[in-house]
Design a protein around this motif. Structure first.
Motif, PDB file in Angstrom:
ATOM      1  N   ILE A 110      12.816  30.176   3.809  1.00 45.62           N
ATOM      2  CA  ILE A 110      11.945  30.706   2.755  1.00 45.62           C
ATOM      3  C   ILE A 110      10.567  30.920   3.372  1.00 45.62           C
ATOM      4  O   ILE A 110       9.974  29.982   3.912  1.00 45.62           O
ATOM      5  CB  ILE A 110      11.830  29.721   1.571  1.00 45.62           C
ATOM      6  CG1 ILE A 110      13.220  29.375   1.027  1.00 45.62           C
ATOM      7  CG2 ILE A 110      10.931  30.290   0.482  1.00 45.62           C
ATOM      8  CD1 ILE A 110      13.237  28.129   0.160  1.00 45.62           C
ATOM      9  N   ALA A 111      10.068  32.134   3.317  1.00 40.93           N
ATOM     10  CA  ALA A 111       8.751  32.449   3.874  1.00 40.93           C
ATOM     11  C   ALA A 111       7.886  33.035   2.771  1.00 40.93           C
ATOM     12  O   ALA A 111       8.272  34.017   2.132  1.00 40.93           O
ATOM     13  CB  ALA A 111       8.885  33.439   5.034  1.00 40.93           C
ATOM     14  N   VAL A 112       6.725  32.428   2.541  1.00 41.72           N
ATOM     15  CA  VAL A 112       5.829  32.914   1.492  1.00 41.72           C
ATOM     16  C   VAL A 112       4.432  33.118   2.084  1.00 41.72           C
ATOM     17  O   VAL A 112       4.011  32.400   2.986  1.00 41.72           O
ATOM     18  CB  VAL A 112       5.755  31.935   0.298  1.00 41.72           C
ATOM     19  CG1 VAL A 112       7.116  31.759  -0.340  1.00 41.72           C
ATOM     20  CG2 VAL A 112       5.196  30.585   0.724  1.00 41.72           C
ATOM     21  N   GLY A 113       3.733  34.126   1.571  1.00 44.01           N
ATOM     22  CA  GLY A 113       2.389  34.405   2.066  1.00 44.01           C
ATOM     23  C   GLY A 113       1.684  35.429   1.199  1.00 44.01           C
ATOM     24  O   GLY A 113       2.229  35.901   0.194  1.00 44.01           O
ATOM     25  N   VAL A 172      15.868  31.875  -4.376  1.00 43.52           N
ATOM     26  CA  VAL A 172      15.629  30.590  -3.705  1.00 43.52           C
ATOM     27  C   VAL A 172      16.617  29.556  -4.233  1.00 43.52           C
ATOM     28  O   VAL A 172      17.237  28.811  -3.459  1.00 43.52           O
ATOM     29  CB  VAL A 172      14.174  30.116  -3.910  1.00 43.52           C
ATOM     30  CG1 VAL A 172      14.006  28.682  -3.403  1.00 43.52           C
ATOM     31  CG2 VAL A 172      13.194  31.034  -3.192  1.00 43.52           C
ATOM     32  N   ALA A 173      16.786  29.500  -5.546  1.00 47.60           N
ATOM     33  CA  ALA A 173      17.687  28.511  -6.155  1.00 47.60           C
ATOM     34  C   ALA A 173      19.149  28.763  -5.798  1.00 47.60           C
ATOM     35  O   ALA A 173      19.978  27.849  -5.872  1.00 47.60           O
ATOM     36  CB  ALA A 173      17.512  28.521  -7.674  1.00 47.60           C
ATOM     37  N   GLN A 174      19.470  30.009  -5.397  1.00 49.07           N
ATOM     38  CA  GLN A 174      20.846  30.327  -4.971  1.00 49.07           C
ATOM     39  C   GLN A 174      21.073  29.980  -3.504  1.00 49.07           C
ATOM     40  O   GLN A 174      22.184  30.130  -2.991  1.00 49.07           O
ATOM     41  CB  GLN A 174      21.117  31.812  -5.191  1.00 49.07           C
ATOM     42  CG  GLN A 174      21.183  32.217  -6.661  1.00 49.07           C
ATOM     43  CD  GLN A 174      21.147  33.729  -6.841  1.00 49.07           C
ATOM     44  OE1 GLN A 174      21.393  34.483  -5.901  1.00 49.07           O
ATOM     45  NE2 GLN A 174      20.814  34.165  -8.055  1.00 49.07           N
ATOM     46  N   GLY A 175      20.023  29.525  -2.802  1.00 51.22           N
ATOM     47  CA  GLY A 175      20.161  29.163  -1.392  1.00 51.22           C
ATOM     48  C   GLY A 175      20.039  30.332  -0.450  1.00 51.22           C
ATOM     49  O   GLY A 175      20.391  30.216   0.736  1.00 51.22           O
ATOM     50  N   CYS A 176      19.540  31.473  -0.937  1.00 52.31           N
ATOM     51  CA  CYS A 176      19.412  32.669  -0.091  1.00 52.31           C
ATOM     52  C   CYS A 176      18.115  32.633   0.710  1.00 52.31           C
ATOM     53  O   CYS A 176      17.138  31.976   0.332  1.00 52.31           O
ATOM     54  CB  CYS A 176      19.436  33.932  -0.962  1.00 52.31           C
ATOM     55  SG  CYS A 176      20.918  34.091  -1.968  1.00 52.31           S
ATOM     56  N   ASP A 177      18.096  33.385   1.803  1.00 49.69           N
ATOM     57  CA  ASP A 177      16.848  33.584   2.538  1.00 49.69           C
ATOM     58  C   ASP A 177      15.939  34.487   1.716  1.00 49.69           C
ATOM     59  O   ASP A 177      16.393  35.493   1.145  1.00 49.69           O
ATOM     60  CB  ASP A 177      17.124  34.230   3.894  1.00 49.69           C
ATOM     61  CG  ASP A 177      17.751  33.244   4.878  1.00 49.69           C
ATOM     62  OD1 ASP A 177      17.898  32.062   4.510  1.00 49.69           O
ATOM     63  OD2 ASP A 177      18.081  33.647   6.008  1.00 49.69           O
ATOM     64  N   VAL A 178      14.663  34.119   1.673  1.00 50.83           N
ATOM     65  CA  VAL A 178      13.725  34.841   0.813  1.00 50.83           C
ATOM     66  C   VAL A 178      12.394  35.019   1.527  1.00 50.83           C
ATOM     67  O   VAL A 178      11.881  34.085   2.154  1.00 50.83           O
ATOM     68  CB  VAL A 178      13.476  34.082  -0.523  1.00 50.83           C
ATOM     69  CG1 VAL A 178      12.532  34.877  -1.427  1.00 50.83           C
ATOM     70  CG2 VAL A 178      14.785  33.798  -1.244  1.00 50.83           C
ATOM     71  N   LEU A 179      11.839  36.230   1.447  1.00 47.69           N
ATOM     72  CA  LEU A 179      10.476  36.509   1.906  1.00 47.69           C
ATOM     73  C   LEU A 179       9.662  36.941   0.691  1.00 47.69           C
ATOM     74  O   LEU A 179      10.051  37.865  -0.016  1.00 47.69           O
ATOM     75  CB  LEU A 179      10.468  37.620   2.958  1.00 47.69           C
ATOM     76  CG  LEU A 179       9.085  38.197   3.297  1.00 47.69           C
ATOM     77  CD1 LEU A 179       8.222  37.173   4.023  1.00 47.69           C
ATOM     78  CD2 LEU A 179       9.206  39.472   4.132  1.00 47.69           C
ATOM     79  N   VAL A 180       8.550  36.261   0.445  1.00 49.76           N
ATOM     80  CA  VAL A 180       7.695  36.576  -0.698  1.00 49.76           C
ATOM     81  C   VAL A 180       6.282  36.864  -0.194  1.00 49.76           C
ATOM     82  O   VAL A 180       5.701  36.065   0.539  1.00 49.76           O
ATOM     83  CB  VAL A 180       7.638  35.406  -1.709  1.00 49.76           C
ATOM     84  CG1 VAL A 180       6.786  35.795  -2.910  1.00 49.76           C
ATOM     85  CG2 VAL A 180       9.034  34.991  -2.137  1.00 49.76           C
ATOM     86  N   ILE A 181       5.741  38.032  -0.583  1.00 48.22           N
ATOM     87  CA  ILE A 181       4.344  38.354  -0.302  1.00 48.22           C
ATOM     88  C   ILE A 181       3.684  38.699  -1.627  1.00 48.22           C
ATOM     89  O   ILE A 181       4.125  39.619  -2.322  1.00 48.22           O
ATOM     90  CB  ILE A 181       4.214  39.518   0.694  1.00 48.22           C
ATOM     91  CG1 ILE A 181       4.818  39.112   2.038  1.00 48.22           C
ATOM     92  CG2 ILE A 181       2.752  39.915   0.869  1.00 48.22           C
ATOM     93  CD1 ILE A 181       4.778  40.198   3.098  1.00 48.22           C
TER      94      ILE A 181
END
Length: 876
Positions: A217-220, A58-67
């Motif tokens: 950034i998608a978190v769930g 996230v801090a590198q500016g990348c797309d991230v999906l977190v479950i």
């Protein structure tokens, strides 16, 4: 790429699509120094296991999906996003105009408020952040007045963002960071809105000049089928971080199979499955939850010439020995089968199984642990409906017997969002378990959502009851005299729970008993010698409590507890108001018996037919605060449409002011209309029908039998107060009392005499009727459930309707104010109502429907409020 990390004694699972070097301590976390210093000063406990993996990308500016089980925690993204926003150079290419750099979408106003509060807390050391929380009503003027100047972070919901975009299509032109909070809720509750927003973001990105950063950034907490198109169509080679094994199994395309069988044939079914796996040289784990079953299965496999290993807590062979033999079997070309109990899996550390068979039905937690043994065979290609099951590397087979456990609903929920094929037997088992769980909730309170909105959106997780329990709900039923005339009662709300739910009293017009009692109690306790403190506090006993010059009747609802000062505190309920409080036990006073004879006066009041916008389950505090300030402690007139125990449902509830010198009441506002006018509430037409359905087995007072006792002062003008801007007056004169229930009409009786003369000799109940009109048609909605044997006869100035509903005869004989064309008028019977269409003889608006007022006939405010040319109407 998959990884296991060892933190302390437990092994934490993490599935990664690409390698990430975790930042497990705050000193090395990818956060700016000022933020790390603040976190350290506040004894910040993180980063957590999940944060250590998701913060770096996230801090590198990348797309991230977190479950993750922690997936509803905003700190998964807030801190690294704040760090990104400190870099001015990254945003120099953006146009010099208004618009946020970061947009955080939350599933509802409550989560949005939490995120906004965290941004303010942790953004103090950030430069020019100026976050905004935007929660709008449906009024378009509100969206057009929003100004986003100097704001870098906007927190809102999908519905509110779309309202903003209608008025501000340029809003996303500077957007660099899009955060989707609780992704599974966003996609399940607002699917269409989410893809509309993602399309808008994609178009804005395509039009961007220079090369500004763009990040999603998608978190769930769990997988959702719409995550697949999110990743493929809108994200750029995202980092996927999943710390929940069963959710990673969905991403990894583990085949999920449920095999129904009889309990007596489970072993035979297991042998069939193993016969197939033997041909494919698979590594099979057979899980069960008892030592006895492990021994039984191992013996059965041996007798059928299937080589297998066994492991349970009483096994002589240790975990290292079993693991060596397991690996040796497969390397030598022998099918590897291991029968074991759940508690032996972690010491073995197996991660390369290709098939797990659940001989004993798993709990959701056990399912995740068992699937962890297949982690090395999770596909790196994301689960897609186009992927052939033959391409899957691992499978999970659940044997479903008739005596499978209480965990069926949890497993069903998982398999649904895994899009697995689910046999009908599992649906049936889950339904039986849920029904049993409802029985176990029989002592719980009736669900508040059910009462206030007619529906509970999450019954499975809700801790409260969703069925009537007569012993609880009717135990404190009203005395019959509490509601003198249901068509209009005077209510005094004293405790505001939320915008449509209050506790208060029903006030009688003539010599209110509680008013008399309160005066007598105040006079009595003015004398110091009468204030006798209680030595021993007892549950459910009535006591007195003085607050200044006012004395209340209270009841202890929780046993005394000793606090730090060793003063005995008790939780009390004000039995005539409904509120609770904590007081010192020595404040409680002996209450003479004469002050205890009047039953508790507090009732619960629910305003019907209105609910929050945007599928929200709770009222926005703006609505509750506005309504609470307006109504608390003030007299209102209300029509009681349903009662259950000490709960009354009212529609409408109107704020009134009495002018005794002129003997009139002034209707100032209608609560439901007041809420609708704020734009934060919408119509809820099914509310009352759902409550009636819930209470269909409860014996209720047939109010129709007492209609002849109603007076004009009790009913006149109440329904007209729908418009909060319209003030109407009602005469308060006993001389105008001339309204009574209408008997069955002569026309109807004569027409049906030959076939049903006996029935029509009975006195029918009058149904409730709502009406509205346009220039040519008058529409009557007769509120009657599942009408049978209905008759409707039209004449130039009359309508005669009759029908049976649930064993009762309902009759309405209406003498119209103006003429109709009888042969063109019609009546249509529906499930919950009869709709009568009257064709006007002369076009134009009618100032009222009936020649004579009828307490059962009222305007349909839903349509009246929408009319362009509002004029004062008479109810009947």
């Amino acid at each position: 790429f998959q990884s296991f990390q060892n933190l302390g004694e437990e092994k934490n699972f993490v599935f990664l699509s690409k390698k990430i070097e975790p930042s497990s301590v705050l000193d090395t976390a990818p956060l700016f120094d000022g933020l790390k210093k603040e976190l350290a000063q506040n004894n910040f406990a993180g980063p957590t296991f999940t944060e250590s993996y998701c913060w770096p990308p996230v801090a590198q500016g990348c797309d991230v999906l977190v479950i993750s089980h922690q997936g509803n925690d905003p700190l998964l993204y807030i801190l690294p996003v704040l760090t990104l926003l400190q870099s001015d150079s990254a945003y120099q290419a953006l146009p010099k105009m208004s618009g946020p750099l970061a947009l955080i979408l939350c599933p509802g106003w409550k989560k949005a408020q939490l995120v906004f509060d965290l941004l303010k807390t942790h953004g103090r050391r950030c430069r020019h952040l100026h976050p905004m929380l935007i929660i709008l009503g449906q009024n378009k003027e509100a969206a057009s007045q929003v100004e986003i100047r100097g704001c870098e972070v906007v927190v809102t919901t999908p519905y509110n963002l779309l309202r903003l975009l209608e008025c501000n299509p340029w809003l996303l032109w500077r957007l660099c960071h899009l955060v989707l909070d609780e992704i599974e809720v966003l996609f399940s509750d607002t699917t269409e809105q989410m893809f509309t927003i993602l399309d808008c973001c994609k178009k804005a990105t395509a039009q961007a000049r220079g090369n500004p950063p763009h990040q999603i950034i998608a978190v769930g907490t769990q997988w959702n089928k719409h995550i697949t198109p999110l990743i493929k169509e809108f994200m750029n080679d995202p980092y996927v971080v999943i710390t929940v094994t069963e959710e990673a199994a969905i991403f990894g395309n583990v085949q999920q199979v449920v095999q129904p069988c009889m309990n007596s044939s489970k072993t035979a079914e297991l042998l069939k499955i193993l016969h197939f796996t033997q041909r494919n040289l698979e590594k099979v784990l057979v899980f069960t939850d008892s030592v006895t079953e492990v021994e039984m299965i191992h013996k059965a496999l041996k007798s059928n010439s299937i080589v297998s290993l066994k492991k349970h807590k009483e096994s002589k062979c240790n975990a290292k020995c079993v693991l060596e033999r397991w690996r040796k079997m497969h390397s030598s070309g022998t099918p590897a089968v291991l029968v074991l109990t759940d508690d032996c899996l972690q010491p073995l550390g197996i991660r390369d199984a290709t098939c797990v068979i659940h001989f004993s039905f798993p709990s959701p937690g056990a399912l995740g642990q068992r699937l962890q043994s297949t982690a090395d065979n999770f596909c790196t290609v994301m689960k897609d409906s186009t992927v052939d099951q033959e391409d899957t590397k691992a499978k999970s087979i659940i044997l479903l017997a008739e005596n499978s456990s209480c965990h069926a609903p949890g497993i069903l929920h998982y398999l649904k969002h895994a899009e697995a094929e689910i046999p009908e037997e599992l649906h049936d088992l889950a339904a039986r378990v849920l029904e049993s769980e409802q029985d176990e909730k029989s002592s719980r309170p009736l669900c508040a959502f059910l009462k206030t909105f007619g529906i509970c959106k999450n019954r499975a997780a809700c801790p409260d009851r969703h069925e009537i329990n007569l012993s609880i709900d009717m135990a404190q039923n009203f005395a019959d005299e509490m509601i003198e005339t249901p068509e209009r009662v005077t209510v005094l709300p004293l405790l505001i729970v939320h915008a449509t739910n209050y506790f208060g009293r029903i006030v009688k017009k003539q010599k209110d008993q509680y008013t008399v009692l309160a005066e007598e109690m105040n006079d009595y306790f003015k004398v110091p010698g009468h204030r006798i403190s209680v030595n021993t506090v007892e549950m459910s006993v009535f006591y007195g409590l003085r607050e200044g010059a006012i004395c209340h009747r209270v009841q202890v609802v929780e046993p005394p507890a000793k606090d730090e000062e060793s003063t005995s505190k008790v939780t009390i309920k004000y039995i005539d108001e409904g509120r609770t409080s904590q007081v010192d036990s020595d404040q409680l006073l002996h209450l003479p018996a004469r002050f205890q004879s009047l039953p508790p006066q507090a009732v619960e009041i629910v305003v019907c037919r209105v609910k929050p916008i945007d599928n929200e389950v709770e009222w926005n505090p703006k609505v509750t605060d506005h309504i609470g300030h307006k109504i608390k402690g003030k007299l209102h007139h209300a029509k009681v449409v349903h009662t259950l125990g000490r709960t009354v449902w009212v529609d409408p509830m109107v704020g009134v002011t009495n002018i005794p010198t002129m003997k009139i009441w002034i209707n100032e506002y209608n609560i439901r209309s007041e809420i609708l006018s704020m734009g934060l509430g919408i119509n809820n037409p099914e509310h009352l029908a759902e409550i009636q359905k819930l209470c269909r087995l409860v014996p209720v007072l047939d109010r129709a039998e007492n209609l002849e006792h109603f007076t004009k002062e009790d009913t006149a003008g109440l329904e007209e107060a729908s418009n909060p801007q319209e003030i109407t007056m009602q005469e308060n004169s006993a001389e105008s009392s001339n309204t009574s229930a209408s008997p069955p009409s002569d026309d109807v009786a004569q027409t049906e005499e030959a076939e049903d003369s006996t029935v029509h000799q009975q006195k029918g109940c009058h149904p409730q009727i709502k009406w509205f009109q346009d220039n040519e048609i008058v529409t009557l909605k007769v509120q009657i459930l599942r009408a049978a044997d209905s008759k409707c006869k039209f004449s130039t100035e009359k309508v005669a309707f009759s029908a049976y509903s649930e064993g009762k005869l309902y009759v309405a004989d209406l003498e119209l104010y103006q003429s109709i064309i009888a042969e063109k008028s019609t009546c249509v019977i529906k499930d919950t109502e009869a709709v009568i269409l009257l064709v006007k003889e002369k076009k134009g608006a009618w100032c009222k429907l009936l020649k004579n007022k009828n307490v059962h006939v009222s305007l349909d405010f839903e349509h009246w409020e929408e009319s362009e040319d509002e004029k004062p109407f008479t109810v009947g």
